[in-house]
Write an enzyme that holds these catalytic residues in place. Structure first.
Site, PDB file in Angstrom:
ATOM      1  N   SER A  61     113.648 -78.461  34.753  1.00  0.00           N
ATOM      2  CA  SER A  61     113.452 -79.763  35.389  1.00  0.00           C
ATOM      3  C   SER A  61     113.883 -79.736  36.847  1.00  0.00           C
ATOM      4  O   SER A  61     114.721 -78.931  37.239  1.00  0.00           O
ATOM      5  CB  SER A  61     114.251 -80.839  34.654  1.00  0.00           C
ATOM      6  OG  SER A  61     113.939 -80.832  33.283  1.00  0.00           O
TER       7      SER A  61
HETATM    8  N1  SAH Z   1     117.000 -78.402  30.446  1.00  0.00           N
HETATM    9  C1  SAH Z   1     116.032 -77.358  30.431  1.00  0.00           C
HETATM   10  C2  SAH Z   1     114.648 -77.954  30.435  1.00  0.00           C
HETATM   11  C3  SAH Z   1     113.713 -77.209  29.565  1.00  0.00           C
HETATM   12  S1  SAH Z   1     112.156 -78.011  29.249  1.00  0.00           S
HETATM   13  C4  SAH Z   1     116.284 -76.416  31.599  1.00  0.00           C
HETATM   14  O1  SAH Z   1     117.101 -76.755  32.453  1.00  0.00           O
HETATM   15  O2  SAH Z   1     115.712 -75.347  31.635  1.00  0.00           O
HETATM   16  C5  SAH Z   1     112.362 -78.626  27.611  1.00  0.00           C
HETATM   17  C6  SAH Z   1     112.812 -77.652  26.567  1.00  0.00           C
HETATM   18  O3  SAH Z   1     112.837 -78.346  25.318  1.00  0.00           O
HETATM   19  C7  SAH Z   1     111.900 -76.451  26.367  1.00  0.00           C
HETATM   20  O4  SAH Z   1     112.649 -75.282  26.513  1.00  0.00           O
HETATM   21  C8  SAH Z   1     111.384 -76.615  24.935  1.00  0.00           C
HETATM   22  O5  SAH Z   1     111.195 -75.394  24.256  1.00  0.00           O
HETATM   23  C9  SAH Z   1     112.502 -77.423  24.309  1.00  0.00           C
HETATM   24  N2  SAH Z   1     112.163 -78.164  23.092  1.00  0.00           N
HETATM   25  C10 SAH Z   1     111.066 -78.924  22.826  1.00  0.00           C
HETATM   26  N3  SAH Z   1     111.142 -79.443  21.587  1.00  0.00           N
HETATM   27  C11 SAH Z   1     112.325 -79.010  21.048  1.00  0.00           C
HETATM   28  C12 SAH Z   1     112.962 -79.189  19.787  1.00  0.00           C
HETATM   29  N4  SAH Z   1     112.424 -79.924  18.803  1.00  0.00           N
HETATM   30  N5  SAH Z   1     114.157 -78.588  19.580  1.00  0.00           N
HETATM   31  C13 SAH Z   1     114.730 -77.829  20.543  1.00  0.00           C
HETATM   32  N6  SAH Z   1     114.175 -77.622  21.756  1.00  0.00           N
HETATM   33  C14 SAH Z   1     112.986 -78.198  22.008  1.00  0.00           C
END
Ligand code: SAH
Length: 214
Positions: A61
């Site tokens: 993000s």
């Molecule tokens: N905070 C992270 C943002 C990653 S984007 C960063 O700083 O990199 C959102 C993330 O949520 C992705 O890695 C995706 O794989 C994860 N995600 C989506 N659905 C999920 C679920 N049900 N359980 C765990 N992770 C999930």
């Protein structure tokens, strides 16, 4: 470019964008964002933009939204800093995980994509003095073995707040998550003795919260 000076410039920009919480700003100044992004993108690590994580179309993000969510999450803690236990859903590359750790939270982070989780672990091993535990699982189910949590923060958009995450909050605990499909908003839900109290905050854009693991 990947120096402390670049990070300081990012923090000045966050201030100008309205981030006021000094503990959050200090954490953003302290955690080197470039170690969490792909080497080829390290030069762009401090731009105010989301960047690809190079796996399954997921992104890290943009700094502003990370800072804003942390600011909302920390409200209500004495001194503005973090304390207590936090559950993070969607650890991705581990950047926000590191910030939560720096804010003083005991962090439990869940990620459903195994290669991302392994990468997050490798990144977090380079950050000293933070307490984080990571798990490969479907975040919709929370982390019942270590619940309840003072705070739960979700980095992917759900159509409705997952029941398990609400259930795993402490009394007065807060769940912060993006809600919606094409149109999304940030939602802050607090567990009170009278029931759940929900506040709609700004519009946001996140990848969807999926189910199961890969
Ligand atoms: N905070 C992270 C943002 C990653 S984007 C960063 O700083 O990199 C959102 C993330 O949520 C992705 O890695 C995706 O794989 C994860 N995600 C989506 N659905 C999920 C679920 N049900 N359980 C765990 N992770 C999930």
């Amino acid at each position: 470019m990947t120096s402390q000076r670049t990070r300081a410039r990012m923090v000045e920009r966050l201030r100008a964008q309205g981030i006021r919480n000094e503990s959050v700003l200090a954490a953003m100044a302290a955690i080197p964002r470039h170690i969490f992004v792909e080497e080829a993108l390290a030069l762009r690590a401090y731009e105010d933009t989301a960047l690809p994580l190079g796996l399954s179309g997921q992104t890290i993000s943009q700094p502003y939204i990370v800072a804003r969510m942390l600011e909302i999450l920390c409200e209500g803690h004495r001194g503005g800093g973090g304390c207590g236990k936090v559950l993070e859903i969607g650890a991705g590359c581990g950047y926000q995980t590191a910030l939560l750790g720096h804010l003083g939270y005991e962090v439990y982070a869940v990620e459903r994509i195994r290669p991302l989780l392994l990468r997050a672990r490798k990144h977090l091993a380079q950050i000293p003095n933070i307490r984080t535990r990571l798990r490969h699982a479907d975040g919709n189910l929370g982390w019942p073995e270590v619940a309840p949590f003072d705070r739960v923060i979700v980095a992917a958009a759900a159509l409705v707040a997952p029941q398990e995450l609400l259930r795993q909050l402490t009394m007065n605990g807060i769940l912060l998550l993006p809600v919606g499909g094409d149109e999304q908003y940030l939602c802050r839900i607090q567990k009170t003795p009278q029931g759940f109290s929900e506040t709609r905050l700004e519009s946001v854009r996140f990848v969807p919260l999926l189910t199961g693991v890969e």
